[in-house]
Write a protein that holds these residues in place. Structure first.
Motif, short mmCIF file in Angstrom:
data_model
loop_
_atom_site.label_atom_id
_atom_site.label_comp_id
_atom_site.label_asym_id
_atom_site.label_seq_id
_atom_site.Cartn_x
_atom_site.Cartn_y
_atom_site.Cartn_z
N LEU A 35 1.19 -1.25 -0.05
CA LEU A 35 0.02 0.00 -0.07
C LEU A 35 1.15 1.21 -0.11
CD1 LEU A 35 -2.56 -0.69 2.58
CD2 LEU A 35 -3.11 -0.67 0.38
N GLY A 36 2.29 1.45 1.08
CA GLY A 36 2.70 2.29 0.43
C GLY A 36 3.58 2.68 -0.21
N VAL A 37 3.93 0.79 -0.25
CA VAL A 37 5.29 1.89 -1.86
C VAL A 37 4.38 2.08 -3.56
CG1 VAL A 37 5.65 -0.06 -4.08
CG2 VAL A 37 6.38 -0.81 -1.31
N GLY A 38 3.27 1.66 -3.52
CA GLY A 38 1.85 2.45 -4.75
C GLY A 38 1.60 3.37 -4.11
N GLY A 39 1.71 4.28 -3.08
CA GLY A 39 1.48 5.82 -2.56
C GLY A 39 2.57 6.33 -3.21
N ILE A 40 3.77 5.78 -3.04
CA ILE A 40 4.89 6.63 -3.07
C ILE A 40 5.91 6.27 -4.71
CG2 ILE A 40 7.50 6.55 -3.27
CD1 ILE A 40 7.21 4.50 -0.32
N LEU A 41 4.77 5.25 -5.21
CA LEU A 41 5.41 5.61 -6.43
C LEU A 41 4.69 7.11 -7.43
CD1 LEU A 41 5.61 1.84 -7.58
CD2 LEU A 41 7.24 3.79 -8.44
N ALA A 42 3.53 7.09 -7.11
CA ALA A 42 2.69 7.77 -7.83
C ALA A 42 2.60 8.94 -7.70
CB ALA A 42 1.06 6.98 -7.33
N SER A 43 2.80 9.61 -5.96
CA SER A 43 3.25 10.86 -6.17
C SER A 43 4.60 11.03 -6.47
CB SER A 43 2.72 11.18 -4.02
OG SER A 43 2.03 11.02 -3.86
#
Length: 448
Positions: free
Chosen positions: A118-126
């Motif tokens: 979940l964290g990795v997905g948010g990091i990538l998007a931002s």
């Protein structure tokens, strides 16, 4: 000229390259985090007595989390700020990694791997959007490619580190080190990372003008900052997933999603199945492993090659060429398997081209949407791409069980990858253009 156009037209400052360096470090951590389960798979299997299918679910748990994180946290970044959600995503990532060290069963570890994802997905998007927005027009493709190359660097260094950590401290130490590095990343973002210029222009939160002026000073831009007009869609609907399927963006979103899905499908097929399929086609097990390493070796160089080419040619057209060549070299790779040296050489080229396609997606996706929905658009593209990543190993395994041989599988995946070139042919970037009547920037988006 407003601050957006000033950034696009000016030379890259040292502060802009520092921002790119920080986001690249974040992507290197993502490479480490995503493959942490692969690094520890043997030790985890022994401790928990896992079957092959149970290990498969553990390996997929992080990817599932990444897909959900990109889809959910991307829209929040457009509404509340890219930098703010990036810090939140890093914190979620750190929690998932630290809790992974406490797992006493495969179920617990799988749960914490989802949280990490979940964290990795948010990091990538931002981070993808921030990288794109802080690069000038000429160097944007190069900056995003450097950011993308960080993944391979992190995965490689993580693998090397895991070989030292696991024998000395056990498999949990791999997740502990990842958590500690993520805390360092949070500190770097808090101290060095500014808020997205385009978020401040689009949302106009309290104090936006003063923040833009400070950012302009750090970027070396002279004079008072003109933020330009807010985009047409600024308001209640901004950052909403519904905007991606509105008449304005529907075609662009669908084309981008197709591209993400099929390219990620091809990327994870090549990286997951190459060693096994090379053995199936007649190589020894050791040669199969070498073939897989050749793809990885070519990956980082491919991202950078794509970036260099975009300093001279259009990013979308360059991505189309990489996509077509990826399909061709996938077929060449498997047909040369009886000649190991030739196959290994073509494997390096496959790795270069497929990873270049990933860099291309991360470059083109932010350019497709206006500032107010940019992270939502990128997040959903990445999320749908992860669906392709999750499906690839499962689908290929099923086809292999049903009698498909390696040549048929590689040719089939090559045809799937070609669909991205067809989709990209019609995709057009969002543009801000100057109105001749008012000499003020106006916004438009085209999709074909």
């Amino acid at each position: 000229m407003d601050i957006r156009h000033q950034i696009d037209a000016s030379k890259m400052s040292s502060y802009q390259w520092l921002i790119i360096a920080v986001t690249t470090f974040l992507n290197a951590l993502d490479g480490y985090d995503v493959l942490a389960m692969a690094f520890t798979a043997t030790s985890v299997t022994k401790e928990f007595g896992l079957s092959g299918s149970q290990l498969g679910w553990l390996l997929s748990a992080g990817l599932i989390g990444m897909a959900v994180g990109s889809l959910v946290l991307g829209p929040f970044a457009d509404r509340y700020g890219r930098r703010k959600i990036l810090i939140v995503a890093l914190a979620i990532n750190a929690v998932g990694l630290f809790l992974s060290t406490t797992a006493n069963s495969a179920l617990e570890l799988g749960l914490w791997r989802v949280v990490t994802g979940l964290g990795v997905g948010g990091i990538l998007a931002s981070a993808t959007v921030i990288t794109s927005e802080y690069a000038n027009a000429r160097r944007r493709g190069m900056a995003v490619s450097i950011f993308t190359a960080g993944y391979g660097v992190g995965a490689t260094l993580g693998g090397m580190g895991a070989t030292q950590l696991i024998p000395a401290f056990g498999w949990r130490s791999v997740f502990l080190v990842g958590g500690l590095l993520t805390l360092l990343a949070i500190a770097l973002v808090v101290v060095l990372m500014p808020e997205s210029v385009d978020y401040l222009r689009a949302r106009r939160p309290e104090g936006a003008a003063a923040k833009l002026q400070r950012i302009a000073g750090r970027l070396g831009l002279e004079g008072d900052v003109n933020p330009g007009p807010a985009p047409v869609s600024a308001g209640k609907q901004q950052g909403s997933v519904a905007v991606l399927l509105s008449p304005r963006y529907r075609t662009a979103s669908i084309l981008l999603w197709i591209s993400f899905f099929v390219i990620m499908f091809g990327f994870y097929f090549a990286n997951s199945w190459t060693p096994r399929l090379l053995v199936e086609s007649g190589m020894t097990e050791q040669q199969g492993i070498i073939g897989g390493l050749m793809l990885t070796m070519g990956g980082t160089f491919g991202s950078l090659l794509y970036g260099v080419l975009t300093t001279r040619w259009d990013a979308r057209l360059t991505l189309m060429v990489f996509t077509v060549l990826s399909a061709v070299t996938l077929v060449l790779f498997i047909t040369t398997s009886p000649l190991p040296l030739l196959a290994f050489s073509s494997g390096v080229v496959v790795g270069m081209l497929v990873n270049g396609c990933i860099a291309g997606l991360y470059t083109v996706a932010p350019m497709t949407y206006e500032p107010g929905v940019r992270t939502t658009g990128v997040g959903w593209g990445i999320g749908i791409g992860r669906a392709g990543a999750i499906l690839a190993p499962i689908a290929v395994g099923a086809l292999l069980d049903n009698g498909w041989n390696p040549h048929q599988l590689y040719i089939g995946v090559a045809v799937v990858v070609l669909l991205a070139a067809v989709a990209l042919f019609r995709l057009r970037p969002y543009e801000e253009i100057a109105s001749s009547a008012t000499n003020q920037p106006a916004s438009r988006a085209t999709t074909g």
